[in-house]
Design an enzyme around this catalytic site. Structure first.
Site, PDB file in Angstrom:
ATOM      1  N   LYS A   1      -3.032  -2.841   7.677  1.00 40.13           N
ATOM      2  CA  LYS A   1      -4.173  -2.329   8.141  1.00 40.13           C
ATOM      3  C   LYS A   1      -4.490  -3.319   9.375  1.00 40.13           C
ATOM      4  CE  LYS A   1      -6.926  -0.710   4.297  1.00 40.13           C
ATOM      5  NZ  LYS A   1      -8.181  -0.523   3.301  1.00 40.13           N
TER       6      LYS A   1
ATOM      7  N   ARG B   1      -0.587  -1.969  -6.764  1.00 41.15           N
ATOM      8  CA  ARG B   1      -0.880  -3.007  -6.146  1.00 41.15           C
ATOM      9  C   ARG B   1      -1.809  -3.961  -6.514  1.00 41.15           C
ATOM     10  NH1 ARG B   1      -1.376  -4.619  -0.459  1.00 41.15           N
ATOM     11  NH2 ARG B   1      -3.606  -5.010   0.217  1.00 41.15           N
TER      12      ARG B   1
ATOM     13  N   ARG C   1       0.971  -1.176  -0.168  1.00 40.80           N
ATOM     14  CA  ARG C   1      -0.076  -0.213   0.130  1.00 40.80           C
ATOM     15  C   ARG C   1       0.894   1.140  -0.011  1.00 40.80           C
ATOM     16  NH1 ARG C   1      -2.323  -3.822   3.810  1.00 40.80           N
ATOM     17  NH2 ARG C   1      -4.422  -4.392   3.415  1.00 40.80           N
TER      18      ARG C   1
ATOM     19  N   HIS D   1      -4.224  -9.547   3.351  1.00 40.49           N
ATOM     20  CA  HIS D   1      -5.702  -9.628   3.621  1.00 40.49           C
ATOM     21  C   HIS D   1      -6.118 -10.443   4.830  1.00 40.49           C
ATOM     22  CE1 HIS D   1      -6.805  -8.022  -0.668  1.00 40.49           C
ATOM     23  NE2 HIS D   1      -6.612  -6.891   0.263  1.00 40.49           N
TER      24      HIS D   1
ATOM     25  N   TYR E   1     -11.104  -7.941  -4.193  1.00 34.70           N
ATOM     26  CA  TYR E   1      -9.737  -7.025  -4.640  1.00 34.70           C
ATOM     27  C   TYR E   1      -9.231  -7.160  -5.758  1.00 34.70           C
ATOM     28  CZ  TYR E   1      -5.534  -4.321  -4.210  1.00 34.70           C
ATOM     29  OH  TYR E   1      -4.697  -3.297  -4.414  1.00 34.70           O
TER      30      TYR E   1
ATOM     31  N   HIS F   1      -2.373   2.457  -5.838  1.00 30.90           N
ATOM     32  CA  HIS F   1      -3.275   1.384  -5.803  1.00 30.90           C
ATOM     33  C   HIS F   1      -3.551   0.447  -6.852  1.00 30.90           C
ATOM     34  CE1 HIS F   1      -5.578  -0.678  -2.616  1.00 30.90           C
ATOM     35  NE2 HIS F   1      -6.617  -0.669  -3.416  1.00 30.90           N
TER      36      HIS F   1
END
Length: 320
Positions: free
Chosen positions: A190, A263, A153, A286, A295, A260
């Site tokens: 995250k 990614r 990210r 994830h 995604y 993004h």
């Protein structure tokens, strides 16, 4: 003649209340008037002359009707928001028993997945920055290579340090670091979830070239940040976004490229080559497989067909 002049008196009073008490602009009040005019028109179609007498089932019918006519989820959500606040005003100031819009929701808007670059475009973008010999271009090259090589990210890129944290590195400490000997990056994703991402050979070569150029930059020794600007400060997320967009524009790519997208390209290209969704999940960091499936834009029906073809108990056995 203003749009509001055609509305029933209770709606006109509401718009005046918005302008005086909520201090909404003329343009915003005009937009409210349009949405209330739509409600009046829909009410007239079902022989309701006083919109304040509409029932919840009629509001739901209006939403379905408009959706069938091609009104998008965002527009429907705006209509409902306007109608809901008008009815709330009626409940509070005009003793309306209940708000018929309460609980009515617009259809969910489909998620717009980021587009992936082709393999050639992704490689050409990385190679484009590599053509320069300045410290800034070496830095940009390393960032682009790392985005595409490791699927990080943009916040994880910005938070990288040149080395692991130590007891004396509290000042400007980032959220990740490069393991130069193992060709890996340690990041905090995250939810403060740590993960280790491998770094490909071209990306490591670009990182090594940038490390040498960085060492020669003024004030570079004052920060642990891996990617810095000309003032020796940690490069911001916004700066990375702008630099990437600049290189894509100079290269003449037909889309606006953002971090993004690289990614997503990383995930898509690995998935296309390996078909290993679980591995892509781990690489992206994830928590659930379903997040990776969404995604990458993977078609679940394709997954089902692969399952049917590969698993011995997936299909009903045919009788001889």
């Amino acid at each position: 003649m203003r749009i509001a002049d055609e509305l029933p008196s209770l709606m006109q009073a509401y718009l005046e209340w918005l302008a005086i008490h909520k201090r909404l602009s003329d343009k915003t009040c005009e937009n409210y008037a349009r949405d209330l005019t739509l409600l009046c028109r829909l009410a007239a179609q079902v022989q309701v002359t006083e919109p304040q007498r509409l029932a919840a089932y009629q509001i739901k019918h209006f939403v379905m009707q408009l959706h069938g006519q091609g009104h998008g989820p965002k527009s429907l959500a705006r209509y409902l928001s306007c109608w809901r606040t008008w009815f709330e005003w009626l409940v509070k100031y005009h003793e309306l028993p209940a708000n018929p819009v309460e609980g009515v929701r617009a259809p969910k808007a489909p998620k717009n997945l980021p587009k992936a670059l082709s393999v050639d475009d992704a490689v050409n973008l990385a190679n484009h920055a590599a053509r320069g010999d300045t410290a800034i271009l070496k830095r940009d090259h390393a960032i682009i290579e790392l985005l595409y090589s490791s699927g990080l990210r943009v916040s994880e890129i910005a938070g990288l340090d040149v080395s692991p944290p130590t007891a004396t590195s509290e000042n400007d400490q980032g959220t990740g670091w490069v393991d130069w000997s193992e060709s890996e990056v340690h990041v905090l994703g995250k939810g403060s979830k740590p993960r280790i991402a491998p770094v490909g050979a071209p990306a490591m070569a670009a990182l090594n070239a940038w490390q040498q150029a960085r060492a020669a930059m003024p004030k570079s020794a004052l920060t642990h940040a891996l990617f810095i600007n000309t003032q020796g400060k940690r490069l911001s997320v916004r700066s990375i976004q702008l630099r990437l967009a600049h290189h894509a524009k100079v290269l003449g790519l037909p889309v606006r490229v953002h971090p993004h997208m690289l990614r997503h390209s990383f995930a898509t290209h690995i998935l296309q080559s390996s078909g290993d969704l679980r591995a892509v999940q781990e690489l992206l960091g994830h928590s659930s497989l379903s997040a990776t499936q969404v995604y990458t834009g993977l078609d679940f029906q394709h997954l089902a067909s692969v399952y049917d073809a590969a698993h011995p108990r997936a299909k009903k056995q045919t009788k001889d």
